[in-house]
Design an enzyme around this catalytic site. Structure first.
Site, PDB file in Angstrom:
ATOM      1  N   CYS A 101      56.737  -1.693  56.806  1.00  0.00           N
ATOM      2  CA  CYS A 101      56.435  -1.740  55.364  1.00  0.00           C
ATOM      3  C   CYS A 101      57.559  -1.069  54.582  1.00  0.00           C
ATOM      4  CB  CYS A 101      55.103  -1.052  55.079  1.00  0.00           C
ATOM      5  SG  CYS A 101      54.662  -1.022  53.325  1.00  0.00           S
ATOM      6  N   CYS A 222      47.175   1.660  56.781  1.00  0.00           N
ATOM      7  CA  CYS A 222      46.644   1.654  55.417  1.00  0.00           C
ATOM      8  C   CYS A 222      45.600   0.576  55.182  1.00  0.00           C
ATOM      9  CB  CYS A 222      47.791   1.494  54.427  1.00  0.00           C
ATOM     10  SG  CYS A 222      48.804   0.018  54.720  1.00  0.00           S
TER      11      CYS A 222
END
Length: 416
Positions: A101, A222
């Site tokens: 990410c 997440c």
């Protein structure tokens, strides 16, 4: 300050990015806050957590009298991070979406948006890390698009920006930044570089950021939140039931729903077993997941791994490694593990072999081997191959001492 520099700060709605924005404002920069929406999900109560995070980020920007923008990278995250994650699990590996990410979303798409669309002189994030550059050096760098040719101009001389651990070694996040590009790093400020987490919380309290102080710190992947990982991954991958098999005698211990729901070193949930068993290996051709009866079973201990082509943050391997093809340094494959002494060997294809002085538990293909030299994070490479386990070596040693007729009864370790 003659020219007011424009810094675009990534805002997550958490305490670290909020204090980063505050510190930038105090330094006299023109600061714009940007919230990135990377995943569209709801928590256990049906509330979209990203909307709540966005509101918290907006509140901070309003308190600091900063412009605020929201951008969506849901499509980019799906194609460049999450799809890759699913492919890795299907291959029996254990990926790290946080590293990917940062590489693809925060320090590529967000960085390009900040520079090209918002006209930023630099970007900032709330990571606990620091670079070799002073702030003024960051603003002297010009944004240079990557070369269209295969090789860089050999006459181009650039002093690379280097990535170092932050002052708070417990919260240090260089592990997660180990794949970012040199170009992005040269244009990045880390306002929390010299601060500890406790001091950051104190600054937030004094600034009346009560709404971000109340938030629980985000841990783990997440987009999963508080859900069970097995249930989550089975929403995207078809179940592929197989057997739990004892690594010691080949006995079938129970069944699982798919090798991709399990990773090396974790406790295997096997019904009817009083004592815990742990995942030690996987064979995706048969679907068998091999388990051992102790948490530090010899089948979990290895001292050698190979990466794919290594990503050097400074773009080139250290001079010492280039000259001798070998270097002493430290490494970790998990951000929570202590740094471990190792010897690195550079291969002709750009990959590296990493050899430890002592075997480590549960090194896993798909994870990243991150190298350090002193305080400096050198970069990382994805683990693609592992050396033999202590269990394999012990079996081989026992085999040399046993009679020929006994060898047929040795249970072979699974082949990847």
């Amino acid at each position: 300050m003659g020219v007011i520099r424009h810094v675009v700060c990534a805002m997550s709605g958490g305490v670290d990015s909020s204090v980063s924005a505050l510190l930038l404002k105090r330094m006299g920069y023109h600061v714009t806050g940007v919230f990135m929406k990377n995943w569209d999900s709801q928590d256990e109560k049906g509330v979209c957590s990203s909307e709540r995070d966005c509101e918290d980020a907006y509140k901070v920007c309003k308190m600091l009298d900063m412009p605020f923008h929201q951008v969506s990278y849901i499509k980019e995250y799906w194609h460049e991070v999450f799809s890759n994650l699913l492919r890795e699990y299907e291959k029996g590996r254990t990926p790290n979406p946080d590293i990917m990410c940062n590489k693809h979303i925060k320090f590529k798409h967000f960085y390009q948006y900040a520079v090209n669309t918002l006209g930023a002189d630099a970007i900032a994030t709330g990571h606990y890390a620091r670079t070799s550059q002073e702030d003024e050096e960051v603003f002297q760098q010009k944004h240079v698009p990557p070369p269209r040719t295969l090789f860089r101009d050999r006459f181009e001389i650039r002093k690379p920006a280097r990535l170092y651990q932050g002052a708070d070694r417990v919260k240090d996040q260089t592990f997660f930044l180990s794949q970012i590009s040199q170009d992005a790093l040269r244009h990045t400020l880390f306002p929390l570089a010299g601060l500890t987490k406790d001091f950051v919380k104190k600054i937030a309290a004094e600034a009346s950021f009560q709404h971000v102080l109340k938030r629980k710190e985000s841990m783990g992947i997440c987009f999963i939140g508080e859900r069970d990982f097995e249930n989550f991954i089975l929403e995207y991958l078809e179940p592929k039931p197989g057997n739990f098999v004892s690594i010691e005698d080949g006995k079938i211990m129970g069944q699982h729903k798919g090798w991709f729901t399990l990773t090396l070193g974790q406790r295997a949930r096997i019904g009817g077993q009083e004592d815990p068993w742990f995942v030690v290996d996987k064979d995706i051709t048969t679907g068998d997941v091999f388990v051992g009866p102790t948490t530090n079973h010899p089948a979990l201990l290895r001292d050698t791994l190979q990466t794919d082509r290594f990503h050097w943050i400074a773009e080139e391997p250290p001079v010492e490694l280039v000259h001798t093809q070998m270097m002493e340094c430290h490494f970790r494959f998990n951000n929570r593990m202590p740094l471990t002494p190792c010897t690195v060997t550079l291969n002709l294809d750009g990959s590296v072999w990493v050899m430890m002085k002592e075997p480590l538990r549960a090194m896993t293909p798909g994870q990243f081997a991150v190298l350090y030299k002193g305080d400096e994070c050198l970069g990382s490479g994805k683990i693609i191959r592992l050396g033999p386990t202590k269990f394999t070596l012990q079996k081989g040693q026992n085999c040399t001492n046993c009679h020929p007729e006994d060898t047929d009864h040795q249970h072979p370790e699974p082949v990847r």
